[in-house]
Design a protein around this motif. Sequence first.
Motif, mmCIF file in Angstrom:
data_model
loop_
_atom_site.group_PDB
_atom_site.id
_atom_site.type_symbol
_atom_site.label_atom_id
_atom_site.label_comp_id
_atom_site.label_asym_id
_atom_site.label_seq_id
_atom_site.Cartn_x
_atom_site.Cartn_y
_atom_site.Cartn_z
ATOM 1 N N HIS A 1 -5.754 -1.018 -4.017
ATOM 2 C CA HIS A 1 -5.801 -1.644 -2.690
ATOM 3 C C HIS A 1 -6.585 -2.963 -2.740
ATOM 4 O O HIS A 1 -6.244 -3.904 -2.022
ATOM 5 N N ARG A 2 -7.603 -3.022 -3.584
ATOM 6 C CA ARG A 2 -8.352 -4.266 -3.750
ATOM 7 C C ARG A 2 -7.445 -5.359 -4.351
ATOM 8 O O ARG A 2 -7.487 -6.514 -3.941
ATOM 9 N N CYS B 1 0.833 -1.208 0.000
ATOM 10 C CA CYS B 1 0.000 0.000 0.000
ATOM 11 C C CYS B 1 0.866 1.257 0.000
ATOM 12 O O CYS B 1 0.525 2.251 -0.647
ATOM 13 N N SER C 1 -8.566 2.815 -4.593
ATOM 14 C CA SER C 1 -9.439 1.727 -4.148
ATOM 15 C C SER C 1 -9.243 0.474 -5.000
ATOM 16 O O SER C 1 -9.222 -0.646 -4.473
ATOM 17 N N THR C 2 -9.064 0.638 -6.290
ATOM 18 C CA THR C 2 -8.818 -0.515 -7.170
ATOM 19 C C THR C 2 -7.486 -1.175 -6.823
ATOM 20 O O THR C 2 -7.402 -2.401 -6.695
#
Length: 191
Positions: free
Chosen positions: A181-182, A89, A178-179
């Motif tokens: 991290h997914r 991350c 968000s993508t």
Amino acid sequence: MGRPRNFDPDTVVERAMEAFWTHGYANTSPAQLAEATGVGKGSLYHAFGSKRALFDQALDRYDRLGAELAAEILSRPGSTRDCLATFLCGLVDSDLAQPVRRGCLAVNTAMELGGHDPEITRAVRAMQDRVIGALEARIDQGRRDGDVRAGADPRAAAEFLMNTIVGLRVMAKTYDASTLHRVIDTALTSL
């Protein structure tokens, strides 16, 4: 007797690294290097020999900084998954925080010069192997500590995560946090 240098070579390499990272090797002109470093072209080439020699030093610096970061984060207390998530991350978030989404200098260099420049190919491979080694050691520790499944192959898992890192660094040029991290969450379920 030559004139004394009026610049710090480490600062020049740092600034050159930033220029190469932003523009790539081929697209970084001598004039851009002079502007980025604050050192005249003649002095720059006198001190470093060539654009390629300066690039090699910049790539070495990037490698050192990356290895130090990986070692520091992966040696922190906590679960292996937590340390790996923090590391991955952190890479993504750092990429996204830049004014220009430039990804990873090593990945960019592999894409630009790898495969047809044997020295660069070896250098980037060595950089990736160092990260794989750090990941492997942390995954192996997690196996011993019981927070990674006992049947996990630390080397194969580390290679998979390195592949994920390379993909994340490319995707960070165009995708949102968000993508990315997914993707990280999905990759870590393999452990």
